[in-house]
Scaffold this motif. Structure first.
Motif, PDB file in Angstrom:
ATOM      1  N   ALA A 176      27.558   2.847 -19.106  1.00 20.94           N
ATOM      2  CA  ALA A 176      29.432   2.344 -19.361  1.00 20.94           C
ATOM      3  C   ALA A 176      29.450   4.144 -19.081  1.00 20.94           C
ATOM      4  N   VAL A 177      29.370   4.942 -20.204  1.00 24.91           N
ATOM      5  CA  VAL A 177      28.185   6.153 -20.414  1.00 24.91           C
ATOM      6  C   VAL A 177      28.059   6.961 -18.892  1.00 24.91           C
ATOM      7  N   THR A 178      27.254   6.544 -18.657  1.00 24.08           N
ATOM      8  CA  THR A 178      27.112   6.971 -17.083  1.00 24.08           C
ATOM      9  C   THR A 178      28.103   6.943 -15.870  1.00 24.08           C
ATOM     10  N   THR A 179      29.012   5.687 -16.346  1.00 19.68           N
ATOM     11  CA  THR A 179      29.824   5.177 -15.237  1.00 19.68           C
ATOM     12  C   THR A 179      31.101   6.419 -15.751  1.00 19.68           C
ATOM     13  N   LEU A 180      31.456   6.765 -16.901  1.00 20.71           N
ATOM     14  CA  LEU A 180      32.723   7.985 -17.035  1.00 20.71           C
ATOM     15  C   LEU A 180      32.206   8.994 -16.309  1.00 20.71           C
ATOM     16  N   ILE A 181      30.849   9.508 -16.831  1.00 13.52           N
ATOM     17  CA  ILE A 181      30.219  11.057 -15.770  1.00 13.52           C
ATOM     18  C   ILE A 181      30.470  11.054 -14.730  1.00 13.52           C
ATOM     19  N   VAL A 182      30.167   9.674 -14.187  1.00  9.45           N
ATOM     20  CA  VAL A 182      30.010   9.528 -12.593  1.00  9.45           C
ATOM     21  C   VAL A 182      31.805   9.644 -11.688  1.00  9.45           C
ATOM     22  N   PHE A 183      32.455   8.848 -12.474  1.00 14.28           N
ATOM     23  CA  PHE A 183      34.022   9.343 -12.444  1.00 14.28           C
ATOM     24  C   PHE A 183      34.689  10.296 -12.190  1.00 14.28           C
ATOM     25  N   LEU A 184      33.830  11.587 -12.862  1.00 15.32           N
ATOM     26  CA  LEU A 184      34.655  12.275 -13.139  1.00 15.32           C
ATOM     27  C   LEU A 184      33.545  13.834 -12.773  1.00 15.32           C
ATOM     28  N   SER A 185      32.122  13.572 -11.472  1.00 17.78           N
ATOM     29  CA  SER A 185      31.714  14.156 -10.712  1.00 17.78           C
ATOM     30  C   SER A 185      32.146  15.039  -9.546  1.00 17.78           C
ATOM     31  N   CYS A 186      32.838  14.129  -8.869  1.00 16.90           N
ATOM     32  CA  CYS A 186      34.005  15.044  -8.237  1.00 16.90           C
ATOM     33  C   CYS A 186      33.687  16.463  -8.675  1.00 16.90           C
ATOM     34  N   GLN A 187      34.280  16.864  -9.616  1.00 17.02           N
ATOM     35  CA  GLN A 187      33.983  18.406  -9.897  1.00 17.02           C
ATOM     36  C   GLN A 187      32.621  19.304  -8.904  1.00 17.02           C
ATOM     37  N   LEU A 188      31.284  19.009  -8.982  1.00 20.17           N
ATOM     38  CA  LEU A 188      30.288  18.659  -8.735  1.00 20.17           C
ATOM     39  C   LEU A 188      30.708  19.442  -7.150  1.00 20.17           C
ATOM     40  N   PHE A 189      31.738  18.863  -6.238  1.00 17.16           N
ATOM     41  CA  PHE A 189      31.657  18.695  -5.160  1.00 17.16           C
ATOM     42  C   PHE A 189      32.895  19.660  -4.567  1.00 17.16           C
ATOM     43  N   HIS A 190      32.592  20.708  -5.315  1.00 18.88           N
ATOM     44  CA  HIS A 190      34.806  21.818  -5.175  1.00 18.88           C
ATOM     45  C   HIS A 190      33.601  22.717  -6.002  1.00 18.88           C
ATOM     46  N   LYS A 191      33.907  23.948  -5.223  1.00 15.81           N
ATOM     47  CA  LYS A 191      33.700  25.066  -5.534  1.00 15.81           C
ATOM     48  C   LYS A 191      34.065  26.085  -6.927  1.00 15.81           C
ATOM     49  N   GLU A 192      35.476  25.170  -6.470  1.00 20.04           N
ATOM     50  CA  GLU A 192      36.683  25.809  -7.137  1.00 20.04           C
ATOM     51  C   GLU A 192      37.090  24.691  -8.336  1.00 20.04           C
ATOM     52  N   ILE A 193      37.635  25.333  -9.961  1.00 17.66           N
ATOM     53  CA  ILE A 193      37.308  24.196 -11.029  1.00 17.66           C
ATOM     54  C   ILE A 193      38.754  23.358 -10.550  1.00 17.66           C
ATOM     55  N   LEU A 194      38.376  22.455 -11.282  1.00 16.84           N
ATOM     56  CA  LEU A 194      39.470  20.933 -10.530  1.00 16.84           C
ATOM     57  C   LEU A 194      40.385  20.894 -11.220  1.00 16.84           C
ATOM     58  N   ARG A 195      41.683  21.649 -10.806  1.00 15.28           N
ATOM     59  CA  ARG A 195      43.044  21.969 -11.993  1.00 15.28           C
ATOM     60  C   ARG A 195      44.076  20.384 -11.753  1.00 15.28           C
ATOM     61  N   GLU A 196      43.925  19.506 -10.669  1.00 15.28           N
ATOM     62  CA  GLU A 196      44.976  18.605 -10.525  1.00 15.28           C
ATOM     63  C   GLU A 196      44.630  17.791 -10.424  1.00 15.28           C
ATOM     64  N   SER A 197      43.309  16.221 -11.389  1.00 12.69           N
ATOM     65  CA  SER A 197      42.747  15.649 -10.761  1.00 12.69           C
ATOM     66  C   SER A 197      42.841  14.433 -11.298  1.00 12.69           C
ATOM     67  N   ILE A 198      43.336  13.479 -10.077  1.00  9.83           N
ATOM     68  CA  ILE A 198      42.898  12.068 -10.025  1.00  9.83           C
ATOM     69  C   ILE A 198      42.849  11.037 -11.171  1.00  9.83           C
ATOM     70  N   ILE A 199      41.519  11.410 -11.878  1.00  8.57           N
ATOM     71  CA  ILE A 199      40.719  11.350 -12.808  1.00  8.57           C
ATOM     72  C   ILE A 199      41.151  11.470 -13.976  1.00  8.57           C
ATOM     73  N   HIS A 200      40.856  12.876 -13.782  1.00  2.92           N
ATOM     74  CA  HIS A 200      41.148  13.604 -15.276  1.00  2.92           C
ATOM     75  C   HIS A 200      43.327  12.953 -15.796  1.00  2.92           C
ATOM     76  N   LYS A 201      43.712  12.514 -14.846  1.00  2.00           N
ATOM     77  CA  LYS A 201      45.600  12.264 -15.275  1.00  2.00           C
ATOM     78  C   LYS A 201      44.824  11.282 -15.852  1.00  2.00           C
ATOM     79  N   TYR A 202      43.824  10.265 -14.847  1.00  2.00           N
ATOM     80  CA  TYR A 202      44.391   8.930 -15.894  1.00  2.00           C
ATOM     81  C   TYR A 202      43.807   8.994 -17.290  1.00  2.00           C
ATOM     82  N   LEU A 203      42.743   9.877 -17.738  1.00  2.00           N
ATOM     83  CA  LEU A 203      41.815   9.447 -19.296  1.00  2.00           C
ATOM     84  C   LEU A 203      42.475  10.308 -20.040  1.00  2.00           C
ATOM     85  N   MET A 204      44.350  11.733 -19.430  1.00  2.00           N
ATOM     86  CA  MET A 204      44.767  11.825 -20.489  1.00  2.00           C
ATOM     87  C   MET A 204      46.159  11.133 -20.649  1.00  2.00           C
TER      88      MET A 204
END
Length: 725
Positions: A176-204
């Motif tokens: 479960a911990v690993t899957t949450l990390i994977v859910f957030l791993s979209c940041q790895l595939f962007h050079k810029e810092i993600l400031r508006e992420s769909i997954i972030h929005k769900y978690l916040m």
């Protein structure tokens, strides 16, 4: 997957995975799911096998991406998992191994699929795949689920915070911990810092938000407890001699293979001996905590996970929580402190310590009040001492932690009262007995020296000097070696400074004796090996400084232009020694201020420093006329003159013990009002603007390199280069 799978290479041809990713929709009530979730292949234990699993998963995912809009099988798989998690707590209490094992397998498949989906499509596309539904019949999960992503995220958080951690639930908690990390791993595939992420929005927002403090608290306790993986075979059914039924024929290889990867796995195949001793759940929980804490603030709300980390209190603190922070909670600070002391060899634990000291005033106050502060400081000093073996980010974090601690005068006083015996890892000198404060000074000076000769990072040496400056007014009973290193390190730069000036003013003279003397400096920077150099410095420095005192900046500018002319082009880069001049001058100025601060505030407590200063007085005397150092040299020059006079009166051929006795007597006799008062040296650590530009790539580099049983193709990573961190 399925009962017949036994190796990674067979996965693309596996009939159950082919059906999952095929053209036929599969009902949530289909017996197929029981077959799929009873797989028996050995989970990878090294980066090579993890790479094979990734490649095998990709072939399945390509087919699933194409067919899922018509079949909705991804959604069906997730709904099957969600329906089974409803009974997990009861299953754990009833020791229902099979139910938990199949729920874990479902989550493992989901995690593998999500990892590939996220690396190969946008969040909008991913979100769309969660909306496709199977057309094969009514949903057993129910129609109340409007948003499957939010439902899955919320379920994972509930699983982490509500399911008791037992031998049979360890694997699914980790997954479960690993899957949450994977859910957030979209940041790895962007050079810029993600400031508006769909997954972030769900978690916040929404259904996940109320679990914020419980999730942070659980992840912290996972780190604190360092629970080991249960022994193989304690969480699954024993192998059946006749192969057993479809659901019960789980090969023993699954148990040993799965738990081996949880114990040994990780990108890059780290040293097995070290990882065998750690807890995979604790390690993965800490990584998730760091990722959550460093999510960027939403436009309309601050990061609730960072708020929780900033505000939690000790379980012994009975004061009321602030109504302004709904995410506050309590945790056992003694247990947290112990875990932080024991785990500092990892980047992740050092980064957590930094975050807590910098952001949580409750933790900082508690740490500074501890009477065993050496248990925390010594591991930090070891990180700095072995700077050659550490990555630069780890060294930065360790150094900033020291800087934050030295902002407190109580800390600066108490470290000189802690006496240490036999510091075996300090190799330059046998230290049978030394105060923690003196050891800290030695390690920080060594770090500055390493930086000045190797990495030449201005940020690093500035923070090192700031930590020494914060401590200087409270220097007490300095060890003779620490006092010697303060003075000898300053002298090294004084000599170097004269040498660089000589090269600037007379680039063609090639003063062979002076140049030779500097080339024979030992690595430790203790002494010049030629007395001739000292003679040259005495006779030469005064004329240089006289010239500088007239038109300091103009003279340097003319010398630089002259040097450029000799190189033949205005665009030619200056040699290192010319570029280093300002840095050397800055280091000298700060070291002189540190010495001055000690002399003016605690002269009578530090006879060894006065002794070392007198031993090198010839060199210091040459700098009394330097325009950049004249003011700060006044007190140092006065101390040198005062004690030199008393030594001359005592006669020649004095023993070391007699010299120290005279210094102690003179320290009492020297009128304090004769020493000029300077503003107190105090430096406070402040994060730079947009700290996420540093911390988010750093945290994800730790995930990439340290996460248990997770592999990403390095060619896909955009956030950082492979050698960063």
């Amino acid at each position: 997957m399925g009962a017949n799978s036994s190796s990674i290479s067979e996965l693309p041809e596996n009939e159950y995975l082919q059906k999952l990713s095929g053209s036929e929709p599969i009902s949530e009530n289909d017996p197929f799911w029981n077959q799929l979730l009873s797989f028996s292949f050995t989970t990878p234990t090294n980066s090579a096998d993890l790479k094979l699993l990734e490649e095998a998963t990709i072939s399945v995912c390509k087919s699933l991406v194409e067919k899922n809009p018509r079949t909705g099988n991804l959604g069906s798989l997730i709904k099957v998992f969600l329906s089974r998690t409803k009974e997990l707590k009861i299953s754990a209490e009833c020791q229902n191994h099979l139910f938990i094992w199949q729920a874990h397998n479902a989550l493992f498949i989901i995690c593998c699929l999500l990892k590939v989906f996220i690396s190969r499509m946008s969040e909008e596309e991913l979100q769309l795949h969660f909306t496709y539904e199977e057309k094969a019949g009514p949903s057993s999960y129910g129609t109340e689920c409007e948003d499957l992503i939010e439902e899955l995220l919320c379920c994972l958080i509930q699983l982490i915070v509500e399911i008791p951690l037992l031998d049979i639930t360890y694997s699914i908690s980790l997954e479960a911990v690993t899957t949450l990390i994977v859910f957030l791993s979209c940041q790895l595939f962007h050079k810029e810092i993600l400031r508006e992420s769909i997954i972030h929005k769900y978690l916040m927002h929404g259904r996940c938000l109320p679990y914020t403090s419980r999730l942070v608290k659980t992840l912290l306790y996972n780190f604190i407890r360092q629970e080991r993986s249960p022994p193989p075979g304690t969480h699954v059914f024993q192998q059946q001699t006749d192969g057993g039924g479809l659901l019960y024929g789980i090969a023993s290889g699954v148990a040993t293979g799965l738990w081996t990867v949880f114990t040994l796995g990780g990108v890059g195949s780290k040293a097995s001996a070290q990882l065998e001793q750690c807890s995979p759940l604790a390690s993965q929980s800490l990584l998730l905590l760091l990722v959550l804490a460093n999510l960027t603030d939403a436009p309309d709300t601050p990061n609730p996970y960072r708020q929780a980390i900033m505000s939690f209190k000790n379980t012994q603190d009975n004061t009321a929580f602030s109504s302004s922070n709904p995410h506050a909670f309590q945790i056992n600070f003694n247990s947290l402190y112990t875990a932080l002391c024991e785990q500092q060899k990892s980047d992740q634990a050092t980064l957590l310590l930094y975050m807590l000291l910098h952001q949580n005033s409750n933790v900082r106050t508690y740490v500074l009040a501890r009477t065993d502060i050496e248990n925390l400081v010594l591991p930090i000093l070891e990180i700095l001492y072995h700077v050659e073996e550490r990555n630069s980010h780890h060294v930065y974090m360790a150094l900033i932690i020291l800087l934050i601690l030295t902002e407190d005068d109580g800390f600066n006083r108490s470290i000189h009262e802690v006496i240490l015996k036999n510091i075996t890892w300090y190799a330059e000198r046998v230290l049978t007995e030394i105060s923690l404060g003196s050891l800290l000074i030695l390690v920080v000076i060594r770090t500055i020296q390493y930086n000045m000769t190797r990495t030449r990072d201005k940020y690093l040496h500035t923070n090192c000097l700031a930590a020494l400056a914060n401590m200087s007014a409270q220097f007490r009973s300095l060890h003779q070696y620490a006092a010697q290193r303060i003075i000898s390190y300053t002298c090294r730069h004084l000599r170097r400074y004269v040498y660089v000036l000589d090269k600037l003013y007379f680039p063609h003279s090639h003063c062979s004796t002076l140049q030779h003397c500097f080339s024979t400096l030992s690595d430790n920077g203790e002494e010049l090996l030629s007395l001739t150099c000292s003679h040259i410095l005495r006779s030469y420095a005064s004329s240089l400084f006289s010239l500088l005192s007239k038109k300091h900046n103009k003279v340097l500018e003319q010398a630089t232009q002259s040097l450029r002319g000799s190189l033949g082009s205005n665009d030619s880069p200056l040699p290192d020694y010319a570029q280093d001049l300002n840095v050397i001058e800055e280091v000298i100025r700060m070291m002189l201020e540190i010495i001055n601060s000690c002399l003016t505030n605690s002269l009578h407590h530090n006879p060894n420093l006065v002794y070392a200063l007198l031993y090198k007085r010839d060199l210091f005397e040459q700098f009394r006329t330097h325009p950049s150092f004249q003011d700060i040299m006044q007190n140092i020059d006065l101390v040198i003159s005062f004690f030199s006079s008393r030594l001359e009166q005592a006669g020649a051929e004095l023993s070391v013990e007699r010299v120290l006795e005279i210094i102690k007597q003179g320290a009492v006799a020297l009128p304090k009002d004769r020493l000029r008062k300077f503003p107190e040296l105090k430096f406070k650590y402040v994060e730079e603007e947009q700290p996420e530009e540093f911390f988010i790539p750093y945290v994800w580099s730790l995930v990439y390199n340290s996460a248990v049983a997770l592999y990403w193709n390095p060619r896909d990573i955009q956030l950082f280069t492979m050698d960063s961190g």
